[in-house]
Enzyme design. Structure first.
Site, PDB file in Angstrom:
ATOM      1  N   GLY A   1       1.153  -1.702   0.048  1.00 14.57           N
ATOM      2  CA  GLY A   1       0.325  -0.414   0.010  1.00 14.57           C
ATOM      3  C   GLY A   1       0.809   1.318  -0.522  1.00 14.57           C
ATOM      4  O   GLY A   1       0.357   2.251  -0.475  1.00 14.57           O
TER       5      GLY A   1
ATOM      6  N   HIS B   1      -6.217  -1.446   5.122  1.00 15.61           N
ATOM      7  CA  HIS B   1      -5.380  -1.742   5.157  1.00 15.61           C
ATOM      8  C   HIS B   1      -4.456  -1.595   2.989  1.00 15.61           C
ATOM      9  O   HIS B   1      -5.488  -2.819   2.792  1.00 15.61           O
ATOM     10  CB  HIS B   1      -5.107  -2.981   5.550  1.00 15.61           C
ATOM     11  N   THR B   2      -4.316  -0.854   2.424  1.00 12.80           N
ATOM     12  CA  THR B   2      -3.635  -0.786   1.315  1.00 12.80           C
ATOM     13  C   THR B   2      -3.144  -1.702   1.136  1.00 12.80           C
ATOM     14  O   THR B   2      -3.809  -1.698  -0.139  1.00 12.80           O
ATOM     15  CB  THR B   2      -3.189   1.075   1.110  1.00 12.80           C
ATOM     16  N   CYS B   3      -2.527  -2.046   1.917  1.00 14.64           N
ATOM     17  CA  CYS B   3      -1.182  -3.320   1.368  1.00 14.64           C
ATOM     18  C   CYS B   3      -2.208  -4.795   0.535  1.00 14.64           C
ATOM     19  O   CYS B   3      -1.877  -5.335  -0.148  1.00 14.64           O
ATOM     20  CB  CYS B   3      -0.375  -4.535   1.865  1.00 14.64           C
ATOM     21  N   PHE B   4      -3.588  -4.590   1.547  1.00 17.35           N
ATOM     22  CA  PHE B   4      -4.315  -6.309   0.822  1.00 17.35           C
ATOM     23  C   PHE B   4      -5.677  -5.821   0.734  1.00 17.35           C
ATOM     24  O   PHE B   4      -7.386  -6.176   0.652  1.00 17.35           O
ATOM     25  CB  PHE B   4      -4.304  -6.700   2.223  1.00 17.35           C
TER      26      PHE B   4
END
Length: 807
Positions: free
Chosen positions: A475, A773-776
């Site tokens: 993210g 949670h921008t990574c996921f």
């Protein structure tokens, strides 16, 4: 006709016994050994010829190499030649007039050894029996009447067979001879700019009448065509002689779904494609010109032909995989290769005519092969078929998969090198490309680190915002690139400017300063990093930019989206029917914006003295476009391209077309389909067990899943409120939502169906704001008590949050 000789297939290793033409025996062991060594030497020579001597475009070659002795110890000379259907390298006795391929069972007639006049004489002799259209149509009518009478009066099978006999004999004669077929369906005027020289209306009529009479007549049509293609008897003196392949390709039975016909029609289609694909280059150009004329210039007609061949490739992939159970089973399949070459001819015609979208050529079944193995074979230049040789057959998703796998491989190599360097040098070597920036000094910190020549930009990217607690699992780097590219590519920064006031596209600034060249290099690196790490950028560039990035030649039409008003003006100049010189008063110069005012540039030496007239206006337009798109930005683009290739240099990027590379960089341009996104979304609840218990026992797979799909939570009020709220948001708010959840305002290039959103309901009603949670691609909310409260909390999160923190 000469009886065909069974021939050994050198390229495939298949062999049929060739009887000795002269008896031979060996008087001693040494003589036997010498002969064995001689056979091995010749075999190696044949393999080298096979590997190195083939045409890389797989075009048919009539090479005629003689060998002093065959591999059976006979003194008879053998000739090497490719099969006209499957292109396997074959060898046959020099005196033979025909031979049969042991792989595809096609009889090859050796006419290439005749002189040009002999070939023409033979062709005219074989086609001397003229069948008139009137006679053919009359025979069909008579047969229809005879069949009706036979069925009504007696119903006797023998009577029905006898009633159709005259037409079956005529079909056998006509569809068994290429010259007769060509004569029957040719128009009087022959080939022209508009027509390919065939009477397609008559072709459709006769096919329709024949296939709607009786199954025996239909079977005779298929038998005659297959018999013809098993021994095509090609003459090779005029490309128009192969027009019969276009006639056979119009057979409606090729699209039949009947179980009794499918196998026969598939056999016919593979032979049509085989012969067509192995013709010489001159004939291939002839077919490309035919594909640009009536009726192929009709998009629906053209699309049907593309779909037919794509369907054939897909079916062949499934058939061969079911037999081999290997993911690289297709590499030596001549049928798939022939279909791909034919598709290349259609694609070439479509590239010039723009009849259908280029995505229509995608073969969806190719997405299920071992794509990276195919890519590796292509890179290693192994002598076999690879889909990467014909990238227009690969879907956008397949190409992205190859690019990502290739990038991952390079990242792993760099990480391994860093690990061993750390051990050998006893110093800490960073395995990642680490970018550490201050949010309030984003541009300054980023460009300083990108300009660091000691950094290896092919490593996996990790970003750290100093003073923030976010950990980069995807993210942070997405947000960093999004924020940075918006600043670097903005007109205010000065590297890129708006093409026109009416256009949103950016282009390289003509009036650059020498010190800015390094910035162009860094902006190229920045775009390369984004592609290398599978991140979309908010960059508006015209089609010409992406074509230059792929090193494709530019044309006048590329000016359309770049500078639309200039494009329209130049097009009017080209189409003007009056006196150009006196009406327009132009010369070979143009005015360009400079740092101070405008500057005049000559398009050719002495251009200020050379007027534009009706004769040279095309040259003027081409020079204008070339100067605008190439000459004026040569230094800027060269620096940008060097930076881009520093990260993305390799073969994987060359698989993409210009429209695909645009999607790869910017993401999908389509309007976000929230209904589709809702259907692929997954959920987890704080009281998930209660929901799971309410699911029917007939669906145990869903109860065992960690996440729930939309159908099981759609009745929960918080979910209903959430999707209703998102669907009624403005486009600006929807983009802010995507940024909040994913770190980017765009969905992937492959579309919303490949983008999975995860929503977690953390607990009962709360006053806390939503968390992401921008990574996921993960959104966390609470089960707010009302729709109004959900809207208030979500709006606050989208509009007022900034930065990354760990709760």
């Amino acid at each position: 006709m000469s009886r065909p000789i069974e021939i050994a297939n050198v390229s495939s290793g298949n062999r049929r016994t060739l009887p000795a033409l002269h008896g031979s025996s060996f008087s001693s062991r040494s003589e036997l050994d010498n002969n064995t060594n001689s056979k091995i030497s010749r075999r190696l020579r044949e393999l080298v010829c096979q590997r190195m001597g083939e045409n890389p475009l797989r075009l048919r070659q009539s090479f005629h190499e003689t060998i002093s002795n065959d591999s059976y110890g006979n003194s008879e000379k053998l000739v090497i030649r490719p099969c006209i259907c499957c292109n396997s390298v074959l060898r046959y006795p020099a005196q033979a007039m025909c031979f049969r391929c042991s792989l595809c069972m096609t009889v090859n007639d050796v006419y290439f050894c005749l002189s040009g006049s002999q070939i023409k004489t033979k062709a005219s002799t074989d086609g001397s029996q003229f069948i008139s259209v009137e006679h053919f149509v009359e025979t069909i009518h008579q047969t229809r009447s005879a069949l009706q009478l036979a069925k009504q009066r007696t119903g006797n099978v023998q009577a029905i067979v006898a009633a159709g006999l005259p037409l079956r004999e005529l079909i056998s004669l006509v569809f068994g001879s290429p010259p007769i077929l060509n004569k029957l369906f040719s128009v009087k005027n022959g080939c022209s700019i508009q027509s390919s020289g065939l009477n397609y209306k008559l072709i459709y009529q006769l096919y329709h009448d024949i296939t709607n009479l009786d199954i025996l007549i239909t079977n005779e049509l298929l038998r005659a065509i297959e018999s013809l293609l098993r021994r095509p008897m090609l003459y090779c003196h005029d490309p128009a002689d192969y027009q019969y392949l276009l006639i056979l390709l119009e057979n409606p039975l090729l699209n039949s779904k009947s179980k009794n016909i499918v196998n026969k029609s598939s056999s016919i289609l593979k032979r049509i494609l085989g012969v067509l694909s192995n013709l010489n280059e001159k004939t291939h150009h002839f077919f490309i010109s035919c594909f640009k004329k009536q009726p192929y210039n009709n998009p629906k007609f053209f699309r049907r032909k593309v779909d037919l061949i794509n369907k054939f490739i897909g079916q062949r992939l499934m058939e061969t995989y079911s037999r081999n159970k290997r993911k690289h089973y297709y590499n030596n399949d001549w049928q798939i290769k022939s279909a791909a070459i034919t598709m290349a001819l259609l694609y070439s015609a479509n590239s010039q005519m723009r009849l259908i979208d280029r995505s229509s050529f995608y073969c969806i079944m190719a997405d299920f092969i071992n794509l990276y193995h195919d890519f590796e074979l292509w890179e290693q230049k192994i002598n076999c078929f690879c889909f990467c040789q014909y990238p227009f057959l690969l879907s956008m998703g397949a190409k992205i998969s190859i690019l990502q796998l290739d990038a991952r491989r390079k990242m792993e190599i760099k990480a391994r090198e860093a690990f061993f360097s750390s051990i050998l040098s006893k110093m800490n070597v960073e395995p990642y490309l680490m970018i550490r920036v201050r949010r309030d000094r984003l541009l300054e910190d980023s460009l300083r680190q990108i300009n660091d020549r000691n950094k290896d930009f092919r490593k996996a990217l990790k970003v750290e915002f100093l003073g923030e607690e976010g950990i980069d699992a995807g993210g942070l780097k997405r947000e960093w690139l999004l924020l940075l590219t918006r600043k670097v590519f903005s007109p205010e920064f000065g590297l890129f400017v708006n093409c026109e006031e009416s256009s949103n596209y950016l282009w390289f600034n003509y009036s650059h300063r020498s010190k800015e060249i390094d910035y162009y290099h860094m902006s190229g690196i920045l775009m390369g990093i984004a592609i290398h790490n599978s991140i979309n950028l908010d960059v508006q560039m015209p089609r010409a930019f992406y074509k230059k990035l792929l090193q494709l030649p530019l044309s006048f039409n590329d000016l359309d989206d770049f500078q639309p008003s200039l494009y329209r003006g130049l097009k009017e100049l080209l189409l003007f029917e009056g006196d150009v010189k006196n009406t327009y008063g132009l010369n070979f110069t143009i005015n360009l914006k400079a740092v101070e005012g405008f500057r005049t540039v000559e398009l050719k030496e002495g251009g200020s003295e050379l007027s534009v007239d009706n004769e040279n206006r095309k040259e003027y337009v081409l020079r204008y476009v070339d100067y605008l798109l190439n000459t004026t930005v040569k230094k800027q683009f060269s620096a940008f391209f060097d930076g881009f290739m520093k990260v993305c240099g390799g073969n994987a990027i060359s698989l993409f077309q210009d429209n695909e590379i645009s999607k790869l960089i910017r993401g999908s341009e389509e309007v976000i389909d929230w209904e589709l996104l809702k259907n692929v979304c997954v959920y987890d609840f704080y009281d998930q067990n209660a929901i799971s218990n309410s699911i029917s026992e007939s669906e145990p797979s869903m109860t065992a899943s960690k996440y729930l799909c939309h159908s099981f939570v759609s009745k929960r009020k918080i979910i209903l409120w959430f999707w209703d709220l998102i669907s009624h948001y403005s486009l600006k708010m929807q983009k802010l939502f995507l940024i909040f959840v994913t770190g980017s305002d765009r969905i992937p290039a492959t579309g919303a169906h490949n983008f999975q959103l995860r929503i977690s309901v953390l607990g009962p009603d709360s006053d806390q704001l939503p968390i992401s949670h921008t990574c996921f691609n993960h959104l966390c909310i609470w089960e707010y008590s009302s729709r109004e409260k959900l809207k208030k909390k979500l709006d606050t999160a989208l509009l007022e949050t900034n930065g990354f923190n760990i709760r």
